[in-house]
Enzyme design. Structure first.
Site, PDB file in Angstrom:
ATOM      1  N   HIS B  76       0.687  -1.040   0.066  1.00  0.00           N
ATOM      2  CA  HIS B  76       0.530  -0.072  -0.079  1.00  0.00           C
ATOM      3  C   HIS B  76       0.893   1.382   0.297  1.00  0.00           C
ATOM      4  CE1 HIS B  76      -2.978   2.676   1.654  1.00  0.00           C
ATOM      5  NE2 HIS B  76      -2.063   2.833   2.419  1.00  0.00           N
ATOM      6  N   ASP B 105       6.741  22.973 -25.490  1.00  0.00           N
ATOM      7  CA  ASP B 105       7.211  21.546 -24.850  1.00  0.00           C
ATOM      8  C   ASP B 105       7.522  21.276 -23.811  1.00  0.00           C
ATOM      9  OD1 ASP B 105       6.499  18.388 -24.627  1.00  0.00           O
ATOM     10  OD2 ASP B 105       5.604  18.690 -25.884  1.00  0.00           O
ATOM     11  N   TRP B 141       7.709  -0.689   4.444  1.00  0.00           N
ATOM     12  CA  TRP B 141       7.969   0.217   3.146  1.00  0.00           C
ATOM     13  C   TRP B 141       9.666   0.678   3.076  1.00  0.00           C
ATOM     14  CZ3 TRP B 141       9.394   4.954   0.965  1.00  0.00           C
ATOM     15  CH2 TRP B 141       9.330   6.111   2.400  1.00  0.00           C
ATOM     16  N   SER B 168      13.575   6.555 -13.527  1.00  0.00           N
ATOM     17  CA  SER B 168      12.080   6.965 -13.712  1.00  0.00           C
ATOM     18  C   SER B 168      12.210   8.479 -13.453  1.00  0.00           C
ATOM     19  CB  SER B 168      10.381   6.340 -14.241  1.00  0.00           C
ATOM     20  OG  SER B 168      10.034   7.784 -13.660  1.00  0.00           O
ATOM     21  N   SER B 169      12.249   8.558 -11.752  1.00  0.00           N
ATOM     22  CA  SER B 169      12.100   9.814 -11.507  1.00  0.00           C
ATOM     23  C   SER B 169      13.184  10.867 -11.843  1.00  0.00           C
ATOM     24  CB  SER B 169      11.764   9.152  -9.838  1.00  0.00           C
ATOM     25  OG  SER B 169      11.055   9.235  -9.314  1.00  0.00           O
ATOM     26  N   HIS B 252      13.332  11.669   4.241  1.00  0.00           N
ATOM     27  CA  HIS B 252      12.885  12.220   4.399  1.00  0.00           C
ATOM     28  C   HIS B 252      12.894  13.536   2.892  1.00  0.00           C
ATOM     29  CE1 HIS B 252      10.948  15.507   7.611  1.00  0.00           C
ATOM     30  NE2 HIS B 252      11.699  16.078   6.635  1.00  0.00           N
ATOM     31  N   GLU B 254      12.371  12.914   0.489  1.00  0.00           N
ATOM     32  CA  GLU B 254      10.842  12.699  -0.328  1.00  0.00           C
ATOM     33  C   GLU B 254       9.997  12.855  -0.285  1.00  0.00           C
ATOM     34  OE1 GLU B 254      10.577  10.448  -2.909  1.00  0.00           O
ATOM     35  OE2 GLU B 254       9.076   9.740  -2.474  1.00  0.00           O
ATOM     36  N   TYR B 256       9.189  15.752   0.966  1.00  0.00           N
ATOM     37  CA  TYR B 256       9.247  16.983   0.498  1.00  0.00           C
ATOM     38  C   TYR B 256       9.087  16.698  -1.204  1.00  0.00           C
ATOM     39  CZ  TYR B 256       9.900  18.828   5.133  1.00  0.00           C
ATOM     40  OH  TYR B 256       9.632  18.715   6.239  1.00  0.00           O
ATOM     41  N   SER B 267      -1.119  27.465  -3.296  1.00  0.00           N
ATOM     42  CA  SER B 267      -0.626  28.888  -4.199  1.00  0.00           C
ATOM     43  C   SER B 267      -1.038  29.332  -5.496  1.00  0.00           C
ATOM     44  CB  SER B 267       1.762  28.780  -4.081  1.00  0.00           C
ATOM     45  OG  SER B 267       1.594  28.853  -2.678  1.00  0.00           O
ATOM     46  N   HIS B 301      15.139  11.558  12.653  1.00  0.00           N
ATOM     47  CA  HIS B 301      14.146  12.071  13.313  1.00  0.00           C
ATOM     48  C   HIS B 301      13.306  10.750  12.979  1.00  0.00           C
ATOM     49  CE1 HIS B 301      11.895  14.543   9.954  1.00  0.00           C
ATOM     50  NE2 HIS B 301      12.076  13.843   9.527  1.00  0.00           N
ATOM     51  N   HIS B 302      13.600  10.402  11.675  1.00  0.00           N
ATOM     52  CA  HIS B 302      12.955   9.180  11.807  1.00  0.00           C
ATOM     53  C   HIS B 302      13.187   7.383  12.786  1.00  0.00           C
ATOM     54  CE1 HIS B 302      10.709  10.424   8.794  1.00  0.00           C
ATOM     55  NE2 HIS B 302      11.595  10.834   7.703  1.00  0.00           N
ATOM     56  N   THR B 327       7.366  26.421   7.030  1.00  0.00           N
ATOM     57  CA  THR B 327       5.959  26.088   6.494  1.00  0.00           C
ATOM     58  C   THR B 327       5.254  26.907   6.814  1.00  0.00           C
ATOM     59  OG1 THR B 327       6.601  23.669   6.802  1.00  0.00           O
ATOM     60  CG2 THR B 327       4.780  24.022   6.905  1.00  0.00           C
ATOM     61  N   LYS B 330       4.294  29.821   4.715  1.00  0.00           N
ATOM     62  CA  LYS B 330       3.343  29.518   4.430  1.00  0.00           C
ATOM     63  C   LYS B 330       2.215  29.886   3.889  1.00  0.00           C
ATOM     64  CE  LYS B 330       6.625  26.170   1.090  1.00  0.00           C
ATOM     65  NZ  LYS B 330       6.175  27.737  -0.593  1.00  0.00           N
ATOM     66  N   ARG B 449       1.998   0.421  15.583  1.00  0.00           N
ATOM     67  CA  ARG B 449       1.467   0.006  14.004  1.00  0.00           C
ATOM     68  C   ARG B 449       1.785  -0.951  13.898  1.00  0.00           C
ATOM     69  NH1 ARG B 449       5.887   3.559  10.941  1.00  0.00           N
ATOM     70  NH2 ARG B 449       4.237   3.290   9.262  1.00  0.00           N
TER      71      ARG B 449
HETATM   72 CU   LIG Z   1      11.299  12.867   8.503  1.00  0.00          CU
END
Ligand SMILES: [Cu+2]
Lengths: 292, 524
Positions: B76, B105, B141, B168-169, B252, B254, B256, B267, B301-302, B327, B330, B449
């Site tokens: 998932h 293009d 994941w 691809s990315s 991390h 990722e 963002y 915006s 922090h993870h 943040t 924003k 979890r």
């Molecule tokens: Cu993080």
């Protein structure tokens, strides 16, 4: 549409079947490789088929672009797009090597000393690996001596010679570039031949070094974290040198065929950038893997 | 006469079927392909989530075995991250960036084709692992070593599909950067670019910087499993924690990558329906850049509970909290844009406002998780699940939906059904909160979890969550209906579509011509 060279006009390439063939080729390779790793020998055949499809894509796609470029339909904007593309591609490669350099750094600065009982590793050492003395590189195949006793690769033999070879090849490719810009085709071709020769010499010395490591030093991919970082870093680098040498060969053949002009030669420059990048990575390897 | 140089002479008409969709070099066609793939994967990943929620409806083990349950949570996440949100935003980038900067293009159209056509193959490989010996990957994941090394036949397929998606990315991101840096119309200086373009420029940079690191991390997993290396094996001098460091150095930034383009979308939408220019444009640009910079120095922090020197804990805690500043800038700017605007609440605006409120909730729970001693309690509980779903579902997914409603009239030339759109919005918003809000409570109360069973006292909230999840999933069928209905017909859309809309894409007719700007527009 013959006036497509000026800045006010855009160029958009027509559709192409090469990308989808590339996807099929790479996916076939991956499925073949994965089944092979899972223990099915037939996977090798699938892997080979995928590799052939992928190679035909590379030939076909680059062939198309080279033909289009030589027929003069690309304008300056296309040239700049290619340049940005190559710059950022090389940046992504830098980050890929960064992951492995990071692993080496982490192992040397943190995980090895911790296993030796430093700082928070006191209990780990006491309970799991009593008596293990962490010394880089002497005991860097870990407390379980994975892969058995080994000797490290000395920096001041083949690696130092290889450093010299790769640095000189950086100079010869620049000399070839000067030749191209001054429209001295003989200097261009000679410079490229020298560069490729130095590249091939580098790769063969590297192969000799690997044989030496496996047969005389008992230094293998399985020699703990030392062997892992040593072979993965130098191996990926060697792969990149090989790729760079192949790219240089294509550029040499194109130069012999009379491609490139003193003003327009992005293909040459892209490969030269790539070659310098490979060069710089080697300096990092020489310092952090072999020397220090 | 068109000024686009082609070596074959098709201009406004385009090729059909295979030639059009398989061989295309057109940014709109490729954008459309990305968006459809994203929608398809949204339902595949959604079904996986519903399997998880079905099992969690009641305590005890009733529907699936625990191994399959873990495969579902793992797949998932992989599908939603790599198959829905990332392709969704790349689809938007393809459709919009050339139109927003006045280009015909993308800069590298053939590579653009390849970036897309890698994905169906990569996901076919990933999804095929569901039918393999030992089942689909089930180690989460995040693929932590050594657990993930116990994966069965699926393991090399997992690694290679991640390599392929990464390729691809990277190709897609290179193309986006080259387009933004090289294809802008004369006069479109960097500080005149719409914020969506800015956020994508920075996102593309993040992608190129961290996807290769993920590729390196999974390569090390592969060699550890099959070729005897010791990267993550302490017996050989390596360290399993090393994997977590390499992974989160990718992971991390990722997050963002998943959220910055949403900031760009919001915006764009808020000023249109507030009928005021965006408040603090320059500060938005700098805030985005600061977030991107900070994202490289907060990854641990993870891993607060994994064991780290105190100095490390403190550094990563404060660096993480620092992200709240840009943040906050924003969120402040969006609210200030609406301040005294003449607001109307069409569906895109509703989604945008819900984004601002609900994403902020996710941001605050993130701040709570950043506090080391508190994180020791929250780690691996449903509070974490609540947190990242609040930033990803009413965050990224809401931004994608807002974007679809906002630009769909431009893409198709038809207005969507506003009444149904509002229904879709309210159903989605109510159910999303029903699903994820109670997770905060059960998480704080200690529900872990990634476990298919739980203690009895969590039952009521889990039932509510499951009901919410099914409601959310079913509401999305309405979304598909609205999109298909709009493609097939409906009220004709004007070029400007929304009376408050500003920007180059609104100067083109709806739907826009096959090649967006064949001659560069003048930007004042
Ligand atoms: Cu993080």
């Amino acid at each position: 549409m013959a006036h497509a060279q000026s800045q006010e006009h855009y160029y958009i390439p027509h559709g192409s079947h090469w990308p989808i063939i590339g996807s099929i080729g790479v996916a076939t390779m991956m499925v073949g490789g994965a089944t092979w790793l899972n223990g099915a020998e037939q996977g090798r055949i699938v892997l080979m088929i995928g590799a052939i499809i992928t190679l035909s894509m590379v030939f076909g796609w680059f062939g198309t672009v080279i033909r289009e470029s030589e027929s003069g339909i690309y304008n300056d904007q296309v040239d700049r797009s290619f340049r940005w593309g190559m710059v950022w591609f090389i940046f992504s490669e830098v980050m890929f090597f960064g992951a492995f350099f990071g692993a080496l750094y982490y192992a040397r600065i943190w995980s090895m000393p911790w296993l030796g009982g430093e700082g928070a590793g006191v209990a780990t050492q006491f309970f799991l690996w009593p008596g293990f003395e962490a010394m880089w590189p002497q005991t860097a195949n870990g407390p379980a001596q994975i892969g058995g006793e080994f000797k490290v690769m000395e920096a001041w033999g083949i690696p130092a010679i290889n450093t010299l070879i790769l640095l000189s090849s950086g100079a010869t490719v620049t000399w070839a570039h000067w030749g191209l810009k001054a429209n001295k085709r003989a200097q261009l071709i000679l410079g490229l031949i020298l560069t490729i020769a130095l590249g091939v010499l580098f790769i063969s010395l590297q192969a000799t070094e690997y044989v030496h490591a496996y047969h005389e030093l008992n230094l293998t991919l399985e020699s703990g974290i030392y062997g892992s970082t040593f072979f993965m870093l130098t191996g990926f680098h060697g792969l990149h040198v090989t790729l760079g040498a192949i790219m240089l060969t294509v550029i040499l053949l194109r130069s012999i065929l009379g491609h490139f002009t003193p003003e327009h030669h992005f293909g040459f420059e892209a490969v030269a950038w790539y070659w310098h990048f490979v060069d710089v990575v080697w300096l990092g390897l020489f310092i952090f893997v072999y020397w220090l | 006469m068109s000024a686009v140089a082609h070596d074959d002479a098709h201009h406004e008409q385009h090729p059909y079927w295979i030639k059009r969709w398989l061989f295309t070099t057109n940014h709109k066609d490729i954008g459309t392909l990305y968006l459809w793939l994203s929608l398809l994967m949204f339902f595949i990943g959604g079904i996986m989530a519903l399997i998880v929620r079905t099992e969690l409806f009641q305590p005890g083990l009733q529907f699936v075995d625990p191994q399959f349950f873990l495969s579902m949570t793992t797949m998932h996440a992989l599908v939603m991250i790599f198959g829905v949100i990332m392709p969704g935003f790349v689809g938007l980038a393809n459709w919009l960036i050339p139109m927003m900067i006045g280009a015909p293009d993308m800069a590298l159209p053939r590579m653009n084709n390849w970036s897309f056509w890698i994905l169906p193959f990569a996901f076919a490989m990933l999804l095929s692992t569901l039918f393999m010996d030992g089942g689909a990957p089930a180690a989460g994941w995040t693929m932590y070593a050594p657990l993930v090394l116990q994966t069965g036949a699926a393991f090399p397929f997992l690694v290679f599909s991640i390599h392929f998606m990464g390729l691809s990315s990277i190709l897609g991101a290179i193309n986006i950067i080259a387009t933004i840096l090289n294809m802008r119309a004369p006069g479109m200086t960097l500080m005149k670019m719409p914020l969506f373009v800015w956020t994508w420029l920075i996102t593309a940079y993040l992608l190129i910087a961290v996807m290769p690191v993920l590729a390196g991390a999974v390569t090390m997993l592969l060699t550890d499993k099959y070729f005897g290396t010791s990267f993550f094996n302490a017996a050989g001098g390596g360290d399993p924690v090393l994997f977590q460091h390499v992974f989160w150095f990718f992971g991390h930034p990722e997050v963002y990558i998943l959220i910055l383009p949403s900031f760009g979308v919001i915006s764009s939408i808020v000023p249109t329906f507030a009928r005021k220019p965006l408040f603090g444009y320059a500060s938005m640009v700098y805030a985005t850049a600061s977030i991107a910079f900070l994202s490289f120095i907060v990854w641990s922090h993870h891993m607060f509970t994994v064991g780290m020197p105190l100095a490390g804990l403190l550094f990563f805690m404060f660096a993480t909290m620092l992200i709240a500043v840009p943040t906050g800038v924003k969120v402040f700017n969006w609210v200030a844009t609406m301040w005294r605007g003449s607001l109307t609440f069409e569906t895109p605006m509703l989604f945008a406002i819900a984004f601002i409120v609900l994403f902020t909730i996710g941001g605050f729970s993130g701040l709570m998780l950043a506090i080391v001693p508190a994180d020791f309690q929250y780690q691996d509980t449903y509070f974490v699940v609540a947190h990242f779903h609040y930033v990803l579902v009413p965050g990224s997914i809401f931004a994608l939906m807002a974007a679809v409603y906002y630009w769909l009239p431009k893409w198709t030339g038809h207005m969507y059904n506003e009444r149904l759109g509002k229904w879709h919005f309210w159903l989605t918003t109510i159910f999303v909160n029903l699903t994820f809000f109670p997770m905060h409570f059960v998480g704080l109360a200690g529900m872990p979890r990634r476990i298919p069973d739980y203690a009895l006292q969590f039952t009521e909230y889990n039932m509510i969550e499951t009901i919410g999840a099914f409601g959310f999933g079913l509401s999305q069928l309405l979304f598909v209906y609205i999109v298909v209905q709009t493609i097939r017909g409906g009220e004709k859309a004007t070029a400007q579509v929304w009376d408050g809309a500003r920007g180059l894409e609104w100067t083109l007719p709806s739907p826009p011509p096959y090649h967006s700007f064949t001659t560069a527009p003048e930007v004042k």
